[in-house]
Write an enzyme that holds these catalytic residues in place. Structure first.
Site, PDB file in Angstrom:
ATOM      1  N   LYS A  41       3.220  -7.386  16.685  1.00 42.79           N
ATOM      2  CA  LYS A  41       2.575  -6.078  16.602  1.00 42.79           C
ATOM      3  C   LYS A  41       1.267  -6.142  17.388  1.00 42.79           C
ATOM      4  CE  LYS A  41       4.504  -4.956  12.060  1.00 42.79           C
ATOM      5  NZ  LYS A  41       4.229  -4.864  10.606  1.00 42.79           N
ATOM      6  N   ASP A  76      12.251  -5.636   4.478  1.00 38.32           N
ATOM      7  CA  ASP A  76      10.876  -6.069   4.705  1.00 38.32           C
ATOM      8  C   ASP A  76      10.188  -6.194   3.349  1.00 38.32           C
ATOM      9  OD1 ASP A  76       8.358  -6.650   5.549  1.00 38.32           O
ATOM     10  OD2 ASP A  76       8.009  -4.765   6.615  1.00 38.32           O
ATOM     11  N   GLU A 114      12.350  -9.644   6.586  1.00 36.08           N
ATOM     12  CA  GLU A 114      11.047  -9.798   7.222  1.00 36.08           C
ATOM     13  C   GLU A 114       9.993 -10.223   6.203  1.00 36.08           C
ATOM     14  OE1 GLU A 114       7.962  -6.891   9.726  1.00 36.08           O
ATOM     15  OE2 GLU A 114      10.051  -6.300   9.385  1.00 36.08           O
ATOM     16  N   THR A 136      12.360   3.547   8.623  1.00 38.53           N
ATOM     17  CA  THR A 136      11.943   2.829   7.423  1.00 38.53           C
ATOM     18  C   THR A 136      12.193   3.636   6.153  1.00 38.53           C
ATOM     19  OG1 THR A 136      10.230   1.699   8.692  1.00 38.53           O
ATOM     20  CG2 THR A 136      10.027   1.658   6.286  1.00 38.53           C
ATOM     21  N   LYS A 139      12.075  -1.218   2.644  1.00 36.54           N
ATOM     22  CA  LYS A 139      10.939  -1.900   2.019  1.00 36.54           C
ATOM     23  C   LYS A 139      11.314  -2.384   0.616  1.00 36.54           C
ATOM     24  CE  LYS A 139       7.789  -1.281   5.256  1.00 36.54           C
ATOM     25  NZ  LYS A 139       7.083  -2.393   5.920  1.00 36.54           N
ATOM     26  N   ARG A 189       0.828  -1.210   0.000  1.00 32.71           N
ATOM     27  CA  ARG A 189       0.000   0.000   0.000  1.00 32.71           C
ATOM     28  C   ARG A 189       0.857   1.252   0.000  1.00 32.71           C
ATOM     29  NH1 ARG A 189      -1.855   1.257   6.146  1.00 32.71           N
ATOM     30  NH2 ARG A 189       0.025   0.554   7.197  1.00 32.71           N
ATOM     31  N   ASP A 223       6.316 -12.047  10.140  1.00 27.45           N
ATOM     32  CA  ASP A 223       5.498 -10.905  10.575  1.00 27.45           C
ATOM     33  C   ASP A 223       4.028 -11.238  10.365  1.00 27.45           C
ATOM     34  OD1 ASP A 223       4.317  -8.494  11.217  1.00 27.45           O
ATOM     35  OD2 ASP A 223       5.185  -7.378   9.569  1.00 27.45           O
ATOM     36  N   LYS A 254      15.293   0.065   8.074  1.00 27.21           N
ATOM     37  CA  LYS A 254      14.415  -1.005   7.602  1.00 27.21           C
ATOM     38  C   LYS A 254      13.971  -0.633   6.192  1.00 27.21           C
ATOM     39  CE  LYS A 254      10.023  -3.256   8.704  1.00 27.21           C
ATOM     40  NZ  LYS A 254       8.958  -3.394   9.727  1.00 27.21           N
TER      41      LYS A 254
END
Length: 363
Positions: free
Chosen positions: A268, A191, A219, A135, A162, A24, A244, A160
């Protein structure tokens, strides 16, 4: 210590820059706050952001669940029986984990305030300072390298990154560009947000190992329900693999742990339904010798503060992903965890240490 009132508020605040993952793109944070007031005036706060592509929760479903399902169960009940109350909300409706998490946070906040203890101390008190990563959203390789350099210059030593949005070779180019720009002293985590197939994941991770890109962990490389595929990636690579989206509940955690399908688990609160089940997941992982990270969705400092209290209280939680409030244009609460660049310090005040809500962002 009985519950007198439960209220919900919708919050909206812009992000400084669009947040992009394989799942997203987010430009503003919409979330639901919950406020629980006890008969003696004690107040507890919680938060539930909607994350349709991960938890399936929407603003409407969160608000309905809190006001129409949980509120009738909790009004008049004593928070001294907090586990009984949390069992009630978990049994009252399946899934709806974000709504459950908001109530869970607010109940624990009330309990800790009543005990006159910061929540992290009530939960175990292992530490009061933690280091968050930052991130890097998925974009063109040169833009990601520039973003990474900027975050390192701001004092972040763990990034981190993406990946998983398009062709695997493009992801490798992204990581090469970042490593070339920031050097070798910064830790890089990846991730994929379920964006790779099993073969793609094994190829990409092995290739990055061959190139010496020094990736700390990857991840959720594959789709959440493919536990066998997750295990295959874990066994066919040397880099640490972290589950995750594959782990929402203690039952999910048991499946991953018993099959040795990952090296780490990312907990989480929005997936677990709050601190109550998050503690169970962490204790199970600790029994198997598996360390945990605590991460977050696009949350404000309210939800992140609750997650940080939980994370700081447990010795088996060794990694932290709490940068979301730093992506927002302003604070939506007064009080809570304090940031000094990459270091978060938990407040000494009772409960979450949240003083009040910034009314400028209440819709």
């Amino acid at each position: 210590m009985n519950i007198k009132q439960i209220e919900t508020f919708q919050i909206r605040i812009p992000l400084n820059k669009p947040f992009k993952t394989a799942l997203r793109t987010v430009t503003e944070a919409d979330t639901i706050y919950v406020k629980i007031t006890l008969e003696d005036g004690t107040i507890g706060y919680g938060e539930a952001p909607p994350t349709l592509v991960i938890t399936g929760d929407s603003l409407r479903s969160i608000k309905y669940c809190i006001e129409e399902v949980f509120k009738p169960l909790l009004i008049g009940q004593s928070i001294k029986n907090i586990h009984q109350l949390l069992e009630k909300i978990h049994r009252a409706i399946v899934r709806n984990t974000s709504a459950k998490a908001a109530i869970d946070m607010a109940l624990f906040d009330c309990l800790a305030r009543s005990a006159n203890l910061p929540l992290y101390q009530l939960l175990g008190g292992y530490r009061n300072k933690i280091e968050t990563d930052y991130t890097v959203s998925v974009n063109r390789p040169d833009e990601m390298a520039q973003d990474a350099q900027e975050y390192v210059s701001q004092g972040f030593s763990i990034l981190k990154v993406k990946v998983g949005k398009d062709q695997i070779e493009q992801d490798i180019k992204r990581i090469k560009a970042i490593r070339e720009r920031i050097g070798t002293s910064t830790t890089i985590r990846l991730d994929a947000n379920q964006g790779w197939s099993v073969k793609e994941a094994i190829y990409a991770i092995n290739k990055m190992e061959e190139l010496g890109l020094d990736i700390e962990l990857v991840e959720q490389p594959v789709i959440a329900n493919d536990i066998e595929g997750l295990k295959e990636v874990t066994t066919q690579t040397h880099t640490l693999i972290m589950a995750d989206e594959s782990v929402f509940s203690p039952v999910d955690a048991r499946r991953v742990l018993e099959t040795r399908s990952s090296d780490l688990i990312n907990i989480k609160l929005m997936k677990s339904g709050g601190i109550y089940h998050a503690l169970k997941i962490n204790h199970m992982a600790e029994t198997f010798g598996i360390p945990c990270m605590v991460g977050s969705m696009i949350e404000t400092k309210l939800g992140i503060t609750a997650a940080a209290h939980f994370a700081a209280s447990q010795p088996n939680i060794t990694r932290y992903d709490f940068d979301a409030p730093l992506m927002l244009s302003d604070d939506t609460i007064y009080g809570g965890a304090q940031y000094t660049q990459n270091i978060m310090t938990l407040p000494d005040e009772p409960g979450l240490g949240v003083k009040t809500i910034n009314k400028a962002y209440i819709l």
